[in-house]
Design a protein around this motif. Structure first.
Motif, PDB file in Angstrom:
ATOM      1  N   GLN A   7      30.731  13.746 -15.770  1.00  0.00           N
ATOM      2  CA  GLN A   7      30.169  12.504 -16.302  1.00  0.00           C
ATOM      3  C   GLN A   7      30.073  11.428 -15.218  1.00  0.00           C
ATOM      4  O   GLN A   7      29.061  10.715 -15.114  1.00  0.00           O
ATOM      5  CB  GLN A   7      31.050  11.979 -17.457  1.00  0.00           C
TER       6      GLN A   7
ATOM      7  N   SER B 170      26.763   9.641 -13.409  1.00  0.00           N
ATOM      8  CA  SER B 170      26.631   8.184 -13.320  1.00  0.00           C
ATOM      9  C   SER B 170      26.269   7.753 -11.901  1.00  0.00           C
ATOM     10  O   SER B 170      25.411   6.883 -11.702  1.00  0.00           O
ATOM     11  CB  SER B 170      27.935   7.505 -13.752  1.00  0.00           C
TER      12      SER B 170
ATOM     13  N   SER C 197      22.519   1.739 -19.261  1.00  0.00           N
ATOM     14  CA  SER C 197      22.924   2.284 -20.561  1.00  0.00           C
ATOM     15  C   SER C 197      23.470   3.703 -20.395  1.00  0.00           C
ATOM     16  O   SER C 197      24.513   4.052 -20.981  1.00  0.00           O
ATOM     17  CB  SER C 197      21.746   2.285 -21.524  1.00  0.00           C
ATOM     18  N   ASN C 198      22.786   4.501 -19.597  1.00  0.00           N
ATOM     19  CA  ASN C 198      23.247   5.871 -19.341  1.00  0.00           C
ATOM     20  C   ASN C 198      24.601   5.867 -18.643  1.00  0.00           C
ATOM     21  O   ASN C 198      25.505   6.633 -19.010  1.00  0.00           O
ATOM     22  CB  ASN C 198      22.226   6.624 -18.485  1.00  0.00           C
TER      23      ASN C 198
ATOM     24  N   GLN D 112      26.904   3.510 -18.589  1.00  0.00           N
ATOM     25  CA  GLN D 112      27.955   3.047 -19.511  1.00  0.00           C
ATOM     26  C   GLN D 112      28.376   4.164 -20.465  1.00  0.00           C
ATOM     27  O   GLN D 112      29.569   4.351 -20.729  1.00  0.00           O
ATOM     28  CB  GLN D 112      27.450   1.834 -20.300  1.00  0.00           C
ATOM     29  N   THR D 113      27.391   4.905 -20.968  1.00  0.00           N
ATOM     30  CA  THR D 113      27.676   6.008 -21.902  1.00  0.00           C
ATOM     31  C   THR D 113      28.498   7.091 -21.231  1.00  0.00           C
ATOM     32  O   THR D 113      29.499   7.579 -21.785  1.00  0.00           O
ATOM     33  CB  THR D 113      26.362   6.610 -22.435  1.00  0.00           C
ATOM     34  N   TRP D 114      28.100   7.492 -20.035  1.00  0.00           N
ATOM     35  CA  TRP D 114      28.784   8.595 -19.344  1.00  0.00           C
ATOM     36  C   TRP D 114      30.179   8.213 -18.876  1.00  0.00           C
ATOM     37  O   TRP D 114      31.114   9.010 -18.976  1.00  0.00           O
ATOM     38  CB  TRP D 114      27.929   9.069 -18.169  1.00  0.00           C
TER      39      TRP D 114
ATOM     40  N   SER E  21      32.067   5.923 -20.233  1.00  0.00           N
ATOM     41  CA  SER E  21      32.881   5.829 -21.458  1.00  0.00           C
ATOM     42  C   SER E  21      33.323   7.215 -21.907  1.00  0.00           C
ATOM     43  O   SER E  21      34.483   7.408 -22.324  1.00  0.00           O
ATOM     44  CB  SER E  21      32.075   5.161 -22.582  1.00  0.00           C
ATOM     45  N   ALA E  22      32.421   8.201 -21.803  1.00  0.00           N
ATOM     46  CA  ALA E  22      32.763   9.582 -22.168  1.00  0.00           C
ATOM     47  C   ALA E  22      33.830  10.134 -21.237  1.00  0.00           C
ATOM     48  O   ALA E  22      34.750  10.853 -21.667  1.00  0.00           O
ATOM     49  CB  ALA E  22      31.514  10.461 -22.117  1.00  0.00           C
TER      50      ALA E  22
ATOM     51  N   THR F  24      37.146   8.824 -22.297  1.00  0.00           N
ATOM     52  CA  THR F  24      37.614   9.536 -23.488  1.00  0.00           C
ATOM     53  C   THR F  24      38.222  10.879 -23.116  1.00  0.00           C
ATOM     54  O   THR F  24      39.283  11.273 -23.635  1.00  0.00           O
ATOM     55  CB  THR F  24      36.441   9.760 -24.472  1.00  0.00           C
TER      56      THR F  24
ATOM     57  N   ASN G 221      29.988  -3.081 -16.771  1.00  0.00           N
ATOM     58  CA  ASN G 221      29.613  -4.016 -17.824  1.00  0.00           C
ATOM     59  C   ASN G 221      29.312  -5.415 -17.255  1.00  0.00           C
ATOM     60  O   ASN G 221      28.378  -6.097 -17.694  1.00  0.00           O
ATOM     61  CB  ASN G 221      30.710  -4.104 -18.881  1.00  0.00           C
TER      62      ASN G 221
END
Length: 206
Positions: free
Chosen positions: A124, A128, A147-148, A150-152, A154-155, A158, A199
């Protein structure tokens, strides 16, 4: 004779003036370099103050101040590079530790699971980094890129949290648990900081 002395004196004066000018230029260059270095590190310190783990953020990025300078984009890219390096080394360490003689089957299984989660995290974060490097950086391209990313990221965070949760049970305790969790938490904290910087970068561009 007098003319000869006068010429020699003139040449000596020229040499002295040249040396003084050279020394002054070198001193000015050093002062400018020192001022730039201070500006760069202060930019990093200020940026890191908005993260969850500011001390770790600053210590991990200040060594790259000459590369980052005062660029928010380079700050994010460097934070991702540092995080990727940590995630890779920690994943490799988990694989190695899972093969340690004398650990229980549950401990070995927890570390193998953790290594897999971290491998996903590495993927991930790598995506990025590639996304930021390939972005044209303008208009809709930036919005989609950020956006991509931030998504990756965040994943990835997790995945790292899932890895850390795997060591909550009683099957792993003592020194081994402390060492393992320390490594994983460092990666998670670096990822959290990178996400905060991403962010902030996104907010700057809106």
């Amino acid at each position: 004779m007098a003319a000869s002395l006068s010429a020699a004196a003139f040449l000596s004066a020229v040499v002295v003036i040249s040396l003084l000018a050279s020394t002054s230029t070198a001193s000015s260059s050093r002062l400018l370099s020192a001022a730039a270095a201070t500006t760069n590190t202060e930019f990093i310190r200020t940026s890191c103050s908005a993260t969850t783990y500011p001390k770790l953020c600053y210590s991990s990025l200040a060594v790259h101040a000459s590369k980052i300078q005062t660029s928010a984009r380079l700050l994010v890219s460097t934070a991702l590079d540092v995080t990727l390096s940590s995630a890779k080394s920690t994943s490799a360490a988990m694989v190695k530790l899972s093969r340690t003689h004398g650990i229980s089957p549950r401990e070995a299984a927890a570390m193998r699971d953790c290594a897999e989660e971290l491998a996903d995290s590495v993927d991930q974060i790598s995506r990025s980094i590639d996304e930021m490097a390939g972005s044209k950086g303008g208009g809709g391209d930036f919005v989609m890129m950020i956006s991509n990313v931030q998504t990756w990221v965040s994943a990835a965070l997790t995945d790292e949290s899932t890895c850390d949760d795997g060591f909550d049970g009683k099957e792993m305790a003592g020194v081994m648990k402390a060492v393992v969790r320390g490594k994983v938490e460092t990666v998670a904290h670096l990822t959290s900081n990178a996400l905060a910087l991403i962010n902030a970068y996104a907010a700057l561009r809106h």
